[in-house]
Each structure stands twice: as structure tokens, then as C-alpha cells.
Design a protein around this motif. Sequence first.
Motif, short mmCIF file in Angstrom:
data_model
loop_
_atom_site.label_atom_id
_atom_site.label_comp_id
_atom_site.label_asym_id
_atom_site.label_seq_id
_atom_site.Cartn_x
_atom_site.Cartn_y
_atom_site.Cartn_z
N PRO A 300 0.93 -1.27 0.04
CA PRO A 300 -0.10 -0.03 -0.09
C PRO A 300 1.02 1.40 0.10
CG PRO A 300 -0.73 -1.80 1.64
CD PRO A 300 0.59 -2.11 1.15
N GLY A 301 0.48 2.20 -0.75
CA GLY A 301 1.09 3.46 -1.02
C GLY A 301 2.30 3.66 -2.09
N THR A 302 2.34 2.25 -2.73
CA THR A 302 3.23 2.13 -3.99
C THR A 302 2.56 2.89 -5.24
OG1 THR A 302 4.13 0.17 -3.06
CG2 THR A 302 4.65 0.73 -5.50
N LEU A 303 3.26 3.90 -5.74
CA LEU A 303 2.59 4.28 -7.30
C LEU A 303 3.01 3.25 -8.43
CD1 LEU A 303 1.26 6.86 -8.41
CD2 LEU A 303 3.45 7.83 -8.83
N VAL A 304 1.90 3.17 -9.17
CA VAL A 304 2.33 1.94 -10.08
C VAL A 304 1.60 2.47 -11.53
CG1 VAL A 304 2.38 0.05 -8.62
CG2 VAL A 304 0.17 0.60 -9.43
N ARG A 305 2.23 2.13 -12.51
CA ARG A 305 1.63 2.34 -13.88
C ARG A 305 0.91 1.33 -14.21
NH1 ARG A 305 1.26 6.85 -16.87
NH2 ARG A 305 3.37 7.45 -16.58
N LEU A 306 -0.36 1.17 -14.84
CA LEU A 306 -1.16 0.15 -15.43
C LEU A 306 -1.19 -0.16 -16.44
CD1 LEU A 306 -4.19 0.74 -12.71
CD2 LEU A 306 -2.28 -0.32 -12.09
N ALA A 307 -1.64 -1.26 -16.84
CA ALA A 307 -1.50 -1.55 -18.47
C ALA A 307 -2.52 -0.80 -19.39
CB ALA A 307 -2.13 -3.13 -18.34
N ASN A 308 -3.34 0.15 -18.35
CA ASN A 308 -4.27 1.11 -19.56
C ASN A 308 -3.36 2.35 -19.25
OD1 ASN A 308 -4.78 1.62 -16.74
ND2 ASN A 308 -6.71 2.02 -17.36
N TYR A 309 -2.19 2.37 -18.98
CA TYR A 309 -1.55 3.73 -19.05
C TYR A 309 -1.83 4.54 -17.43
CZ TYR A 309 0.25 1.91 -23.13
OH TYR A 309 0.84 1.25 -24.14
N ASP A 310 -2.91 4.20 -16.87
CA ASP A 310 -3.24 5.10 -15.73
C ASP A 310 -1.85 4.97 -14.72
OD1 ASP A 310 -5.98 5.35 -16.68
OD2 ASP A 310 -6.86 4.52 -14.89
N SER A 339 -11.60 12.07 -8.80
CA SER A 339 -11.80 11.22 -7.81
C SER A 339 -11.04 10.09 -8.07
CB SER A 339 -13.07 11.07 -7.21
OG SER A 339 -14.05 10.48 -8.22
N PRO A 340 -10.36 9.23 -7.24
CA PRO A 340 -9.93 7.85 -7.51
C PRO A 340 -10.86 6.70 -8.04
CG PRO A 340 -9.13 8.98 -5.27
CD PRO A 340 -10.28 9.56 -5.72
N LEU A 341 -10.23 6.04 -8.85
CA LEU A 341 -11.15 5.03 -9.62
C LEU A 341 -10.53 3.73 -9.00
CD1 LEU A 341 -11.46 6.27 -13.25
CD2 LEU A 341 -13.35 6.54 -11.04
N PRO A 342 -11.25 2.96 -8.33
CA PRO A 342 -10.68 1.48 -7.94
C PRO A 342 -10.25 0.71 -9.02
CG PRO A 342 -13.25 1.59 -7.68
CD PRO A 342 -12.79 3.10 -8.17
N ARG A 343 -9.22 0.14 -8.85
CA ARG A 343 -8.74 -1.23 -10.10
C ARG A 343 -8.18 -2.30 -9.34
NH1 ARG A 343 -11.07 1.74 -14.20
NH2 ARG A 343 -9.75 3.85 -14.65
N ASP A 344 -8.77 -3.36 -9.92
CA ASP A 344 -8.11 -4.60 -9.42
C ASP A 344 -7.21 -5.09 -10.22
OD1 ASP A 344 -7.96 -7.18 -8.68
OD2 ASP A 344 -10.06 -7.75 -8.30
N THR A 345 -6.02 -5.04 -9.95
CA THR A 345 -4.88 -5.39 -10.96
C THR A 345 -4.83 -7.00 -11.36
OG1 THR A 345 -3.18 -5.72 -9.16
CG2 THR A 345 -3.55 -3.46 -9.76
N SER A 346 -5.62 -7.71 -10.52
CA SER A 346 -5.85 -9.12 -11.32
C SER A 346 -6.42 -9.22 -12.57
CB SER A 346 -6.50 -10.09 -10.30
OG SER A 346 -7.93 -9.59 -10.09
N ASP A 347 -7.22 -7.96 -12.95
CA ASP A 347 -7.83 -8.01 -14.40
C ASP A 347 -6.73 -7.53 -15.29
OD1 ASP A 347 -9.21 -6.89 -16.54
OD2 ASP A 347 -10.57 -6.18 -15.25
N GLU A 348 -6.57 -8.22 -16.16
CA GLU A 348 -5.53 -8.14 -17.18
C GLU A 348 -5.58 -6.58 -17.57
OE1 GLU A 348 -7.10 -9.97 -21.34
OE2 GLU A 348 -5.39 -10.94 -20.26
N ASP A 349 -6.64 -5.85 -17.98
CA ASP A 349 -6.62 -4.54 -18.28
C ASP A 349 -5.97 -3.62 -17.29
OD1 ASP A 349 -7.99 -5.40 -20.47
OD2 ASP A 349 -10.10 -4.98 -19.93
N TYR A 350 -6.05 -3.92 -15.97
CA TYR A 350 -5.38 -3.02 -15.21
C TYR A 350 -4.17 -3.64 -14.47
CZ TYR A 350 -10.29 -0.88 -16.02
OH TYR A 350 -11.16 -0.31 -16.20
N ALA A 351 -3.39 -4.39 -15.07
CA ALA A 351 -2.33 -5.25 -14.64
C ALA A 351 -1.36 -4.17 -13.90
CB ALA A 351 -1.86 -6.41 -15.38
N VAL A 352 -0.37 -4.44 -13.14
CA VAL A 352 0.75 -3.53 -12.85
C VAL A 352 1.59 -3.71 -13.91
CG1 VAL A 352 2.65 -3.28 -11.35
CG2 VAL A 352 0.28 -3.58 -10.50
N ALA A 353 1.91 -2.63 -14.49
CA ALA A 353 3.05 -2.40 -15.60
C ALA A 353 4.60 -2.19 -15.14
CB ALA A 353 2.75 -1.56 -16.88
#
Length: 373
Positions: A300-310, A339-353
Motif C-alpha cells: 500500500p502506498g506504492t505508485l504504479v503504472r497500469l496496463a491501461n496507462y493510468d 476522484s480515485p477510480l478503484p482498479r483490481d490489478t488481477s484484471d489484465e486490463d489493469y495489471a501492474v506494468a
Amino acid sequence: MPTLIQRHEILIGHPLLSDVRDRNNILLARAGWVVENERERDALFARRAYWATPVRPLTPDSVKDELPLIGAKAPRVYEFLNYRLERISRDVETISNFESYLFDLVKVIRDSLSRQYDALLAQVMLGAYPRYSIRHAIDTAILVEAMGIESGHPVGVRNNMTCAALTMNISMLEMQDKLRDIAGELPESVLAMVKEHPKRSVGMLKKAGITNQSWLTAVDQHHERLDGAGYPKGLRDQSISLEAQFVAAADVLLARMAPAAYKEAETPAKAFWGAYESRGVDIRQDALTAAIKAMGLYPPGTLVRLANYDLAVVISRGKEISKPIAASIVGERGLVLPSPLPRDTSDEDYAVAAVVDPARVGLTINTDVLWPG
């Protein structure tokens, strides 16, 4: 003057803050003994036990030093923990009731983890207390308490681990701060002092009235390694206490994640896998496993780039250690989201890149919005 103990003053899972005697002045329990259950508390209360030396609360010297109210948010808790540890560490050999005041920190950490686990762990990643040596001790204590919970260790063992984490470097705090700014090799004289710091820390704690041998042993052994390559005694395998090994795991992992003049900070995942590769050689495997489970590969607190570039901030662990729950704060076009949008990174569209350094993208993370509870 001895005072009669009230039932609410004997806290299960907490060490006694002074010796306990009966009306005939017979010793019933030593300061530091942990009341493990209701039966033990009832037995003391039935004997009409007295505190031998009542402990007075430490008077705050500023707003930052005031004990957080029940329900205080993680940033306020984290600020108090750091400020109070710096204050009592400075006067460790002269302050009265050091053990009691230190255990205030343990209780605050434990209470905060029980209410806002992810928010407090996020402070480990995002906390900005200026003094590294103090911040590192607090971060290690928070992580080692979480590891103890994850491993199912009894509260008495967790007390020893967490107290040891808070005091492991108490004899070299100033040196620890200075060493982080040195990029070259250290002189042999300095290295010798570093290798002596566990022994010196134990000596300071004894002068402060600490008699808990498990706590003292964990401080003495937190740089020992299973293969005998550690210090100060070169102990091996089972000669190193469980508490020392858990403190060592948290200490090593967090040190790897922190930048210094002689190295760049490692991402949490790199730090975890780097330490895990030498599991069973340096540090026992169950301690490292507990740390990974407690924080996940993306704490928690880690900033990440997601697969959708968010750009998203990890807000909690997921069902798998490599697939956390995150909240997008910057969209794929680079615009800050309202406002923040929840993302479950187990979804491949929102995987941690990738992991991103907030400072490099000019982002300030609003913890009150991400962890509102």
C-alpha cells in the motif's frame, strides 16, 4: 506509594509496567511480564494486587508528541510514533520509565494496524519524517508487527520483536544518519563501530532498566545471519533467536527500499525477490514469507503504472501478492482524475506494468482521500 490495581489497568497481551505485589508486599509478577489471558488477569485481581511503583504518563512537549486519539488517522499516528521515538531515544539512559513509554508506541502501532492496516503500511512507503534513523526504526517496527500477526505469533513474542525493532540501533542513530550520505568505502574504524552497535544498544537498554532477555537478545542478534556471516558474534542457524530473525528480515527489506548516497532505492518487488533468493542462507524463510504476505510485492502506498496507462496508487493487498487493489489517480491522457477510480490489478486490463517514483512525476499523494476510514 503502592496503589491498588484496577481491573481495567491490567491489559491482556501487554506487559506489566511495574512490579506487582500483594498486600503483604510479596512479589506476584515482575515488570514486563505479559498477561496472556483472562485467567491470569483474574488471578492477579483476586489477590488484590498493588502496583509497586506507579508509572506516570510522559508529558507531551508539543502537539506532535500527544498520544493520538482512538480512531486517529494513519498520518497523525505515524507523526506521533516518529516524534515520540526520537524524543525518548535521545534520553534513553536518563529518562524514567523508558520501557513504559516505549511500549506506548507498541500499543499505538498495534491499535492502528487493527483499524487501518493498509493506511499505516502506506505510511511506511510514503512517510516523510525527516530523520532517517528514526523513520527506519518505526517502519521496521510496523512491518515486524504485521509479520508477527501474519505468522500467528503470540502477543508476547510480537512485543519482543516490535520493541527490538524500535531499539535495535539506539546506540548509533546519529551515525546511521551520517553514513547514508557517504558514497565511498568506510574506514575500518567506522566499520568496527558499526559492528559493535548491537552490543552497545543492549548496554544502553540495560542501563534504561530493560530486563526482558528475549528483547535484548533480538537487539544483540539482529545482524547475525544463518550462514555465520553476520555480526557481532558470527552466530549460525538455531543459535539466532526467532525474534532476531524477524527483525532482521524487516530491517534488510526496508533498507533495500530506501535510497542512500551509495545506492538507489530498490522497488519493493526487487527488494523482496533479492532477499528471497538467499532465504535459508542469510535469513530464515518463514520470516521473509511473512514480510511478503504482510505487504505484498506492491505494498500500500506504492505508485504504479497500469496496463491501461493510468497512474494508480496501491491501496491494499489483493488475493495474490503480485496483484493488489489500486486506485487510479491520473488517467491515460495524463490528466488528474476528479476522484480515485478503484482498479483490481488481477484484471489484465489493469495489471501492474511498472513501479513509478512519485517525485519523478511531480505527484503528491493524498492519503486522506485514498484511505478515508
